[in-house]
Design a protein around this motif. Structure first.
Motif, mmCIF file in Angstrom:
data_model
loop_
_atom_site.group_PDB
_atom_site.id
_atom_site.type_symbol
_atom_site.label_atom_id
_atom_site.label_comp_id
_atom_site.label_asym_id
_atom_site.label_seq_id
_atom_site.Cartn_x
_atom_site.Cartn_y
_atom_site.Cartn_z
ATOM 1 N N THR A 187 0.646 -1.177 0.016
ATOM 2 C CA THR A 187 -0.061 0.047 0.156
ATOM 3 C C THR A 187 0.862 1.406 -0.032
ATOM 4 O O THR A 187 0.373 2.236 -0.374
ATOM 5 C CB THR A 187 -0.832 0.075 1.367
ATOM 6 O OG1 THR A 187 -0.055 0.064 2.204
ATOM 7 C CG2 THR A 187 -1.886 -1.163 1.383
ATOM 8 N N GLY A 188 2.120 0.844 0.466
ATOM 9 C CA GLY A 188 2.786 2.233 0.574
ATOM 10 C C GLY A 188 2.728 3.092 1.663
ATOM 11 O O GLY A 188 3.229 4.251 1.710
ATOM 12 N N LYS A 189 2.031 2.717 2.617
ATOM 13 C CA LYS A 189 1.481 3.632 3.751
ATOM 14 C C LYS A 189 1.495 2.614 5.176
ATOM 15 O O LYS A 189 1.282 1.491 5.063
ATOM 16 C CB LYS A 189 0.299 4.305 3.658
ATOM 17 C CG LYS A 189 -0.933 3.469 3.652
ATOM 18 C CD LYS A 189 -2.285 4.477 3.685
ATOM 19 C CE LYS A 189 -3.427 3.508 3.732
ATOM 20 N NZ LYS A 189 -4.760 4.228 3.665
ATOM 21 N N TRP A 190 1.537 3.221 6.184
ATOM 22 C CA TRP A 190 1.715 2.567 7.511
ATOM 23 C C TRP A 190 0.280 2.677 7.938
ATOM 24 O O TRP A 190 -0.310 3.446 7.799
ATOM 25 C CB TRP A 190 2.687 3.298 8.359
ATOM 26 C CG TRP A 190 2.486 2.945 9.856
ATOM 27 C CD1 TRP A 190 1.901 3.564 10.820
ATOM 28 C CD2 TRP A 190 2.414 1.692 10.475
ATOM 29 N NE1 TRP A 190 1.819 2.823 11.982
ATOM 30 C CE2 TRP A 190 2.187 1.636 11.782
ATOM 31 C CE3 TRP A 190 2.815 0.254 9.862
ATOM 32 C CZ2 TRP A 190 2.196 0.433 12.504
ATOM 33 C CZ3 TRP A 190 3.048 -0.599 10.566
ATOM 34 C CH2 TRP A 190 2.662 -0.759 11.963
ATOM 35 N N ASP A 191 -0.185 1.450 8.395
ATOM 36 C CA ASP A 191 -1.613 1.347 8.890
ATOM 37 C C ASP A 191 -1.319 0.561 10.333
ATOM 38 O O ASP A 191 -1.224 -0.843 10.216
ATOM 39 C CB ASP A 191 -2.539 0.500 7.909
ATOM 40 C CG ASP A 191 -3.595 0.361 8.248
ATOM 41 O OD1 ASP A 191 -4.182 0.743 9.521
ATOM 42 O OD2 ASP A 191 -4.624 -0.087 7.497
ATOM 43 N N PRO A 192 -1.529 1.079 11.430
ATOM 44 C CA PRO A 192 -1.381 0.489 12.516
ATOM 45 C C PRO A 192 -2.475 -0.315 12.799
ATOM 46 O O PRO A 192 -2.370 -1.329 13.446
ATOM 47 C CB PRO A 192 -1.581 1.840 13.793
ATOM 48 C CG PRO A 192 -2.161 2.860 12.949
ATOM 49 C CD PRO A 192 -1.382 2.626 11.359
ATOM 50 N N GLU A 193 -3.807 -0.105 12.317
ATOM 51 C CA GLU A 193 -4.858 -1.025 12.549
ATOM 52 C C GLU A 193 -4.658 -2.464 11.644
ATOM 53 O O GLU A 193 -4.845 -3.452 12.259
ATOM 54 C CB GLU A 193 -6.254 -0.335 11.853
ATOM 55 C CG GLU A 193 -6.570 0.797 12.541
ATOM 56 C CD GLU A 193 -7.064 0.645 14.081
ATOM 57 O OE1 GLU A 193 -7.667 -0.646 14.384
ATOM 58 O OE2 GLU A 193 -6.953 1.633 14.815
#
Length: 142
Positions: A80-86
């Motif tokens: 995704t190219g992004k950080w997702d803590p969930e």
């Protein structure tokens, strides 16, 4: 299932109470028990008795989030190219049954986050529990 059948059954499915599962954990002497039985009952590893032990994995990053906008991108997912803590926490929880199949009975998490690079010298990220700013953040100095 046909749409009409689903719509007819939906209210009943929504009101059905989920099954309640409980696990009783106790300590007798120096042994851990789950539901009245010692953990790893009758088992040995490399000639050593492991019955009654409670093996765990320290997974500090299982609940990790980084509140520093300058370092969040370091943890981005390749797809995704992004950080997702969930997503990080969902994937941690989703993996638990597989670890259980291999004998792992418990996990140690760190609600302060941790150091995702291990014991690195510089730590500019702001690890925190996945949530809106709280007194927890204030306690951690953020």
């Amino acid at each position: 299932m046909k749409r009409r059948t689903f719509l007819t059954l939906a209210p009943a499915l929504a009101s059905a109470a989920p099954a309640v599962r409980t696990t009783a954990i106790s300590i007798r002497g120096d042994a851990f028990y789950l539901d009245g039985r010692p953990t790893y009952q009758g088992r040995h590893y490399k000639g050593k008795k492991i019955e009654g032990l409670l093996m765990n994995s320290r997974v500090v990053q299982g609940t990790f989030d980084d509140r520093n906008p300058e370092t969040r991108s370091k943890w981005k997912y390749p797809d995704t190219g992004k950080w997702d803590p969930e997503r990080n926490t969902r994937e941690f929880i989703a993996a638990m049954p597989e670890w259980r199949r291999h004998g792992l009975l418990s996990f140690t998490v760190n609600l302060q986050g941790g150091s995702p690079e291990g014991y690195s010298k510089g730590q500019p990220w702001r690890p925190t529990v996945r949530s809106a700013p709280t007194t927890w953040d204030a306690w951690n100095g953020f």
